[in-house]
Structure formats: structure tokens, C-alpha cells
Design an enzyme around this catalytic site. Structure first.
Site, PDB file in Angstrom:
ATOM      1  N   MET A  42       0.823  -1.208   0.000  1.00  0.00           N
ATOM      2  CA  MET A  42       0.000   0.000   0.000  1.00  0.00           C
ATOM      3  C   MET A  42       0.861   1.265   0.000  1.00  0.00           C
ATOM      4  SD  MET A  42      -2.765   0.874   2.979  1.00  0.00           S
ATOM      5  CE  MET A  42      -1.695   1.536   4.253  1.00  0.00           C
ATOM      6  N   SER A 116       3.365  -6.980   1.945  1.00  0.00           N
ATOM      7  CA  SER A 116       2.148  -6.535   2.607  1.00  0.00           C
ATOM      8  C   SER A 116       0.925  -6.949   1.780  1.00  0.00           C
ATOM      9  CB  SER A 116       2.240  -5.028   2.853  1.00  0.00           C
ATOM     10  OG  SER A 116       1.333  -4.648   3.867  1.00  0.00           O
ATOM     11  N   GLN A 117       0.021  -6.012   1.426  1.00  0.00           N
ATOM     12  CA  GLN A 117      -1.190  -6.444   0.712  1.00  0.00           C
ATOM     13  C   GLN A 117      -0.869  -7.140  -0.610  1.00  0.00           C
ATOM     14  OE1 GLN A 117      -3.482  -2.807   0.292  1.00  0.00           O
ATOM     15  NE2 GLN A 117      -2.435  -2.162  -1.568  1.00  0.00           N
ATOM     16  N   ASP A 233       4.877  -6.219  14.735  1.00  0.00           N
ATOM     17  CA  ASP A 233       4.137  -5.435  13.754  1.00  0.00           C
ATOM     18  C   ASP A 233       3.111  -4.522  14.422  1.00  0.00           C
ATOM     19  OD1 ASP A 233       2.609  -4.617  11.467  1.00  0.00           O
ATOM     20  OD2 ASP A 233       3.297  -6.414  10.428  1.00  0.00           O
ATOM     21  N   HIS A 289       6.472  -3.776  10.827  1.00  0.00           N
ATOM     22  CA  HIS A 289       5.994  -4.144   9.495  1.00  0.00           C
ATOM     23  C   HIS A 289       7.019  -3.823   8.384  1.00  0.00           C
ATOM     24  CE1 HIS A 289       2.813  -5.512   6.945  1.00  0.00           C
ATOM     25  NE2 HIS A 289       2.768  -4.399   6.243  1.00  0.00           N
TER      26      HIS A 289
END
Ligand SMILES: *[C@@H]1O[C@H](CO)[C@@H](O)[C@H](O)[C@H]1NC(C)=O
Ligand SMILES: *[C@@H]1O[C@H](CO)[C@@H](O)[C@H](O)[C@H]1NC(C)=O
Length: 306
Positions: A42, A116-117, A233, A289
Site C-alpha cells: 500500500m 504486505s497487501q 508489527d 511491518h
């Protein structure tokens, strides 16, 4: 006339033979390194020299001759970044499947690495688009059971954060689902019915509405499905979603590992079978993260790219 024709034919044959002999081996031949496809997270883009550009560079250094494709969604870097917030994820996956099927360097198969995403988005790619084949899927901080919370605002430790996430009922409205990427993997454990019914993306790839046997069959073709969870995270709530675990249904405190979810026990996605076959790899990385060192990356991730 006839003789000229025969000479021409002979010349053509000779040319074909020569070309055949000179033809360079296509990538995807067993000899060359397996190509790598990367999907950013993102707010990022394909080619930022400090993020995906850096990863591409260090992979190319470590594995000489490797073809690395860092995916761009849209026609410019700005669009690519904006689409990571505002473009329907199902359409993004379709776009990527199209890019992969047209890329001649990938036709022999490839490994995929999502940040991530990008981790759960690439899982949708392997589930929906079996050609060209994906060998290993490496998810670096991907949220396979979605999220229920905001970055840096862990719901279980702050009353305001908890209130905020409970107010986010609008995440499941059609208008928001179609326009906001993060809403498409918003997973409210107190409201599973609503999630099942309305989540455009995640509920579909996690077989929450119907079981699509094709998804299961395609996912199980992976050689390895590597999931990295960042142990400290503060962006992802709950972090265990990065290992495919989640909040136990109906409440927002207790978390359960993948192995206790119904997705696993009913084996709707083939994860149980993959686990028993040793295809699932759970890695933990100390840090927040996406915080990891080059050394950690070389030691823990690069072996799955070779
Ligand atoms: C299952 O997934 C495949 C691949 O995306 C799709 O073509 C098919 O329509 C899906 N079937 C159902 C019942 O959703
Ligand atoms: C990160 O998490 C691990 C495992 O939960 C813990 O042992 C470690 O102390 C944490 N590190 C920091 C800096 O918080």
C-alpha cells in the site's frame, strides 16, 4: 521457373535449419534462473529505488541473470501508487494475470513475492490464473485473513482504536467496497456474516461464500507457500493474519492460528493438505511491518528463489 522455385525452396530450408540451430534457448529453460514477480504494498509503487527498486537490485546481484518483474498497476508511478488505495482489487488481479500471460519471459513459470497487501493479491493470482505457473509464493507481511484495525492503532490495547474499528461498518457498503482497496480485506470478526456477504475480494479468495474447487486445485500446485510474519508489527491488526491466523470468530481479543480456523479444518482451500505435505513455511522476523535487513533477506528468502 520451376528450377528457380526449387532453388528458393532450398534456400528457405537452409535458412530455417540455420535459424533453428542458432535459436537461443528461451528463458524458462531449466538452465536459467527462475524469474521473479514482485507486487508492492500500500502506498508504494513498482520502482521506488528505496523499496521495490532496491529489492529488485539486490535479487539481481545475488542471482545473476535472473529476470525480475516488479508489477506496475496503471500507466505511471503515481497511478500505480494511487491504485494501491483506490482500485478494485479484483480488477487489479485481472490486470496482473493479463500482464503475466503476455510476458514471454515468464511462460516457463515464475516465483512470486508480495509485500504486505501484495502478498494476498498474489495469492489471488495463483488461485485464479494458473498460466503461466507460479512455483513458490512468498508473502512478506501479507494479511491472508484480512485486518481489523488501523495502522499504529492496535484495537486491543486502546479504547479509541477499538471504538474506531467498531464504527467502521461502512467498510462493507458497496460503494466503499468497490473503491477502497483496504476495505476489500477488512474482516470484522464480530460480524462474520456481513464480511462473508459483502467483502468483494478477501471473502471470495478465502472461499467464504462458495467453495470454488478451481481455487483449491490451483493453490495446491504451489511448491512452497512461504509466509513471513513481523513479530513486532504495529501496522497490521492482528499480526497473526500474516500467518493466516485470525481473531477467533465472535470477539476481538483471542487469536487463533491457521490450524484452528475452519478454513483449515474443513480444508476449503487445500491449506491443510499443503501443510501436511510440508508446503507451508512460517517465518518470523523480529521488527515492525516490513522492517528487515539485507542479511535476513539473503538468509531466509533468497533460498526460495533459487
Ligand atoms: C472459480 O474460479 C475460476 C477462476 O477464477 C472462475 O473462472 C470461475 O468462474 C469460478 N467459479 C465460481 C463458481 O465462482
Ligand atoms: C519483538 O517480538 C518478539 C516476539 O514476540 C519479542 O521477543 C521481542 O522482544 C520483540 N522486540 C521488540 C523490540 O519489541
Amino acid at each position: 521457373m520451376e528450377r528457380g522455385g526449387r532453388t528458393l525452396l532450398f534456400a528457405l530450408l537452409l535458412l530455417l535449419l540455420l535459424l533453428g540451430g542458432l535459436r537461443r534457448p528461451s528463458s524458462g529453460d531449466a538452465a536459467g534462473p527462475v524469474p521473479l514477480v514482485i507486487w508492492h504494498g500500500m502506498g508504494d509503487s513498482c520502482c521506488n529505488p528505496l523499496s521495490m527498486g532496491y529489492i529488485k537490485k539486490i535479487v539481481e546481484e545475488k542471482i545473476p541473470g535472473i529476470y525480475v518483474l516488479s508489477l506496475k498497476i496503471g500507466s505511471s508511478l503515481i497511478e500505480d501508487m494511487e491504485n494501491s488505495y483506490f482500485m478494485n482489487v479484483n480488477n487489479q488481479v485481472k490486470d496482473v494475470c493479463d500482464q503475466l500471460s503476455k510476458d514471454s519471459k515468464l511462460q516457463g513459470g515464475y516465483n512470486a513475492m508480495g509485500f504486505s497487501q501484495g502478498g494476498q493479491f498474489l495469492r489471488a493470482v495463483v488461485q485464479r490464473c494458473p498460466s503461466p505457473p507460479m512455483f513458490n509464493l512468498i508473502s512478506i507481511g501479507g494479511q491472508h485473513q484480512g485486518v481489523f484495525g488501523f495502522p499504529h492503532c492496535p484495537g486491543e490495547s486502546s479504547r479509541i482504536c477499538d471504538w474506531l474499528r467498531k464504527m467502521l461498518d461502512i467498510a462493507y457498503t458497496k460503494a466503499i467496497q468497490q473503491r477502497l482497496v483496504q476495505a476489500q480485506y477488512w474482516h470484522d470478526p464480530v460480524n462474520e456474516e456481513e464480511y462473508r456477504r459483502s467483502s468483494l475480494f478477501l471473502a471470495d479468495i478465502n472461499q467464504e461464500r462458495v467453495i470454488n474447487e478451481t481455487y483449491k486445485k490451483n493453490l495446491m500446485t504451489l511448491k512452497k507457500f512461504v509466509m513471513v510474519q513481523f513479530l513486532n508489527d504495529t501496522m497490521v491488526d492482528p499480526p497473526v493474519s500474516e500467518w493466516f491466523g485470525y481473531y477467533r470468530s465472535g470477539q476481538t481479543k483471542e487469536i487463533i492460528p491457521l490450524q484452528e480456523t475452519t478454513l483449515y479444518t474443513e480444508d476449503r482451500l487445500g491449506l491443510k493438505e499443503m501443510d501436511q505435505a510440508g508446503k507451508l513455511v512460517f517465518l518470523g522476523a523480529e521488527g515492525d511491518h516490513l522492517h528487515f535487513s539485507k542479511e535476513w533477506f539473503f538468509k531466509n528468502i533468497v533460498p526460495f528463489l533459487q
